[in-house]
Scaffold this motif. Sequence first.
Motif, PDB file in Angstrom:
ATOM      1  N   GLU A 263       0.817  -1.209   0.000  1.00  0.00           N
ATOM      2  CA  GLU A 263       0.000   0.000   0.000  1.00  0.00           C
ATOM      3  C   GLU A 263       0.852   1.260   0.000  1.00  0.00           C
ATOM      4  N   ALA A 264       2.168   1.119  -0.129  1.00  0.00           N
ATOM      5  CA  ALA A 264       3.037   2.280  -0.071  1.00  0.00           C
ATOM      6  C   ALA A 264       4.321   2.019  -0.844  1.00  0.00           C
ATOM      7  N   LEU A 265       4.792   3.045  -1.562  1.00  0.00           N
ATOM      8  CA  LEU A 265       6.079   2.968  -2.228  1.00  0.00           C
ATOM      9  C   LEU A 265       6.622   4.370  -2.432  1.00  0.00           C
ATOM     10  N   THR A 266       7.952   4.492  -2.393  1.00  0.00           N
ATOM     11  CA  THR A 266       8.605   5.769  -2.621  1.00  0.00           C
ATOM     12  C   THR A 266       9.984   5.533  -3.211  1.00  0.00           C
ATOM     13  N   CYS A 267      10.430   6.436  -4.067  1.00  0.00           N
ATOM     14  CA  CYS A 267      11.750   6.318  -4.684  1.00  0.00           C
ATOM     15  C   CYS A 267      12.841   6.619  -3.666  1.00  0.00           C
ATOM     16  N   LEU A 268      13.986   5.954  -3.816  1.00  0.00           N
ATOM     17  CA  LEU A 268      15.126   6.168  -2.933  1.00  0.00           C
ATOM     18  C   LEU A 268      16.301   6.834  -3.630  1.00  0.00           C
ATOM     19  N   SER A 269      16.136   7.211  -4.882  1.00  0.00           N
ATOM     20  CA  SER A 269      17.193   7.898  -5.609  1.00  0.00           C
ATOM     21  C   SER A 269      16.556   8.725  -6.714  1.00  0.00           C
ATOM     22  N   VAL A 270      17.330   9.632  -7.278  1.00  0.00           N
ATOM     23  CA  VAL A 270      16.820  10.475  -8.355  1.00  0.00           C
ATOM     24  C   VAL A 270      16.375   9.619  -9.536  1.00  0.00           C
ATOM     25  N   SER A 271      17.146   8.587  -9.840  1.00  0.00           N
ATOM     26  CA  SER A 271      16.807   7.715 -10.959  1.00  0.00           C
ATOM     27  C   SER A 271      15.694   6.736 -10.615  1.00  0.00           C
ATOM     28  N   CYS A 272      15.368   6.628  -9.330  1.00  0.00           N
ATOM     29  CA  CYS A 272      14.395   5.665  -8.825  1.00  0.00           C
ATOM     30  C   CYS A 272      14.838   4.239  -9.135  1.00  0.00           C
ATOM     31  N   GLY A 273      16.160   4.025  -9.111  1.00  0.00           N
ATOM     32  CA  GLY A 273      16.683   2.682  -9.309  1.00  0.00           C
ATOM     33  C   GLY A 273      16.364   1.759  -8.154  1.00  0.00           C
ATOM     34  N   ARG A 274      16.041   2.347  -6.981  1.00  0.00           N
ATOM     35  CA  ARG A 274      15.592   1.556  -5.837  1.00  0.00           C
ATOM     36  C   ARG A 274      14.334   2.182  -5.262  1.00  0.00           C
ATOM     37  N   LEU A 275      13.465   1.321  -4.762  1.00  0.00           N
ATOM     38  CA  LEU A 275      12.218   1.759  -4.148  1.00  0.00           C
ATOM     39  C   LEU A 275      12.142   1.236  -2.725  1.00  0.00           C
ATOM     40  N   LEU A 276      11.467   1.993  -1.871  1.00  0.00           N
ATOM     41  CA  LEU A 276      11.128   1.530  -0.527  1.00  0.00           C
ATOM     42  C   LEU A 276       9.642   1.219  -0.523  1.00  0.00           C
ATOM     43  N   TYR A 277       9.306  -0.036  -0.237  1.00  0.00           N
ATOM     44  CA  TYR A 277       7.922  -0.495  -0.236  1.00  0.00           C
ATOM     45  C   TYR A 277       7.418  -0.667   1.192  1.00  0.00           C
ATOM     46  N   GLY A 278       6.112  -0.527   1.362  1.00  0.00           N
ATOM     47  CA  GLY A 278       5.485  -0.801   2.649  1.00  0.00           C
ATOM     48  C   GLY A 278       4.214  -1.600   2.455  1.00  0.00           C
ATOM     49  N   THR A 279       3.932  -2.508   3.405  1.00  0.00           N
ATOM     50  CA  THR A 279       2.745  -3.353   3.291  1.00  0.00           C
ATOM     51  C   THR A 279       1.796  -3.148   4.464  1.00  0.00           C
ATOM     52  N   ASP A 280       0.528  -3.328   4.178  1.00  0.00           N
ATOM     53  CA  ASP A 280      -0.500  -3.416   5.208  1.00  0.00           C
ATOM     54  C   ASP A 280      -1.112  -4.801   5.089  1.00  0.00           C
ATOM     55  N   ASP A 281      -0.541  -5.745   5.820  1.00  0.00           N
ATOM     56  CA  ASP A 281      -0.970  -7.133   5.722  1.00  0.00           C
ATOM     57  C   ASP A 281      -2.018  -7.495   6.765  1.00  0.00           C
ATOM     58  N   GLU A 282      -2.759  -6.471   7.218  1.00  0.00           N
ATOM     59  CA  GLU A 282      -3.884  -6.627   8.146  1.00  0.00           C
ATOM     60  C   GLU A 282      -3.457  -7.408   9.390  1.00  0.00           C
ATOM     61  N   GLU A 283      -3.997  -8.582   9.623  1.00  0.00           N
ATOM     62  CA  GLU A 283      -3.629  -9.356  10.820  1.00  0.00           C
ATOM     63  C   GLU A 283      -2.141  -9.697  10.838  1.00  0.00           C
ATOM     64  N   GLY A 284      -1.526  -9.696   9.655  1.00  0.00           N
ATOM     65  CA  GLY A 284      -0.104 -10.005   9.565  1.00  0.00           C
ATOM     66  C   GLY A 284       0.804  -8.817   9.859  1.00  0.00           C
ATOM     67  N   GLY A 285       0.214  -7.641  10.139  1.00  0.00           N
ATOM     68  CA  GLY A 285       1.006  -6.475  10.506  1.00  0.00           C
ATOM     69  C   GLY A 285       1.575  -5.743   9.311  1.00  0.00           C
ATOM     70  N   GLY A 286       2.600  -4.921   9.574  1.00  0.00           N
ATOM     71  CA  GLY A 286       3.219  -4.114   8.531  1.00  0.00           C
ATOM     72  C   GLY A 286       4.682  -4.448   8.354  1.00  0.00           C
ATOM     73  N   SER A 287       5.172  -4.259   7.144  1.00  0.00           N
ATOM     74  CA  SER A 287       6.578  -4.518   6.855  1.00  0.00           C
ATOM     75  C   SER A 287       7.060  -3.585   5.769  1.00  0.00           C
ATOM     76  N   VAL A 288       8.384  -3.445   5.673  1.00  0.00           N
ATOM     77  CA  VAL A 288       8.989  -2.614   4.638  1.00  0.00           C
ATOM     78  C   VAL A 288      10.076  -3.421   3.934  1.00  0.00           C
ATOM     79  N   ARG A 289      10.422  -2.970   2.757  1.00  0.00           N
ATOM     80  CA  ARG A 289      11.420  -3.680   1.956  1.00  0.00           C
ATOM     81  C   ARG A 289      12.035  -2.725   0.957  1.00  0.00           C
ATOM     82  N   ILE A 290      13.332  -2.793   0.777  1.00  0.00           N
ATOM     83  CA  ILE A 290      14.017  -2.053  -0.262  1.00  0.00           C
ATOM     84  C   ILE A 290      14.205  -2.975  -1.466  1.00  0.00           C
ATOM     85  N   GLY A 291      13.872  -2.494  -2.643  1.00  0.00           N
ATOM     86  CA  GLY A 291      13.994  -3.339  -3.816  1.00  0.00           C
ATOM     87  C   GLY A 291      14.124  -2.528  -5.080  1.00  0.00           C
TER      88      GLY A 291
END
Length: 291
Positions: A263-291
């Motif tokens: 449910e969330a993403l944002t660029c981590l560089s000008v080129s957007c070669g990497r993204l920071l993602y976020g999840t709303d997994d309801e009962e499973g909670g929240g998590s983030v990941r760089i990819g």
Amino acid sequence: MRLRYLGAAVAITTAAVLPAPAAQADDGWQSIGEGMLAGVSGIAVLDRGWDRIDALVVRDNKKPGQNRAVRVRLIGGKVTKVDPITWPGELPIDLESVEAVPGRAGEYIALASAGKGFHIRVCGLTAEVLGTFQVPKGAEGDNYESFALKSVRGRLFAVWADRGQDSRASTLYSAEFDVAKLSFGAPRAVPFRVSYPERDVRHASDLEITEDNRILISSASDPGDNGPFDSAVYAAGTLRADGSIALAADPVRIGVFPGHKIEALTCLSVSCGRLLYGTDDEEGGGSVRIG
């Protein structure tokens, strides 16, 4: 208010998009909390160092006493700290997106699902509300999960989206935006849908605009509080210099994330070669990941 639907489409080549591989369910994901109240519904970068990222995460909680935002620190891609952010005064209900304001350090726009926006300044672990607004009226039943800002040739544009649901396409809206007045120009609208995920699909669960004006959109399958979830990220089109949206005739899928509801993403560089993602997994909670 009458909205103009745009029918123009543009071609996007795979050379112009991010080379993101598909992710496995728990490959690289870092928990920032367990249970229904710990999900990530929006994410933006607060600060960063050589191997450190401090991120602002907003949550879609609705009741008094429930956390609305946290500051998450990642070092080397690993979560090392999660600190609650105090939100004095009127508490937002169901925050779904957060975006940095270009050219204004420490300032962000957070948007709730009913279209109410909050202009905030984050200092340390406190969010100061500088003002509020309502996005221009869209279609009946709109439920907003996305908001992005992009300066193009000296003009600031906002792009936001109703999430859509199954046979009902998402609607992407765009308009010129005045931060000082928290006001919008005349909005334009264009429908957007994906072919994957195939069931219980929210066609637009978040969006991001890259430095070269490409529009990235996450889509998610949400069958209920216990999943199973599934997500994909697309290079969906471009933001034109006049603020209109040109969708790709065939959006390019740049990542697949089984087992998570992004449910969330944002660029981590000008080129957007990497993204920071976020999840709303309801009962499973929240998590983030760089990819």
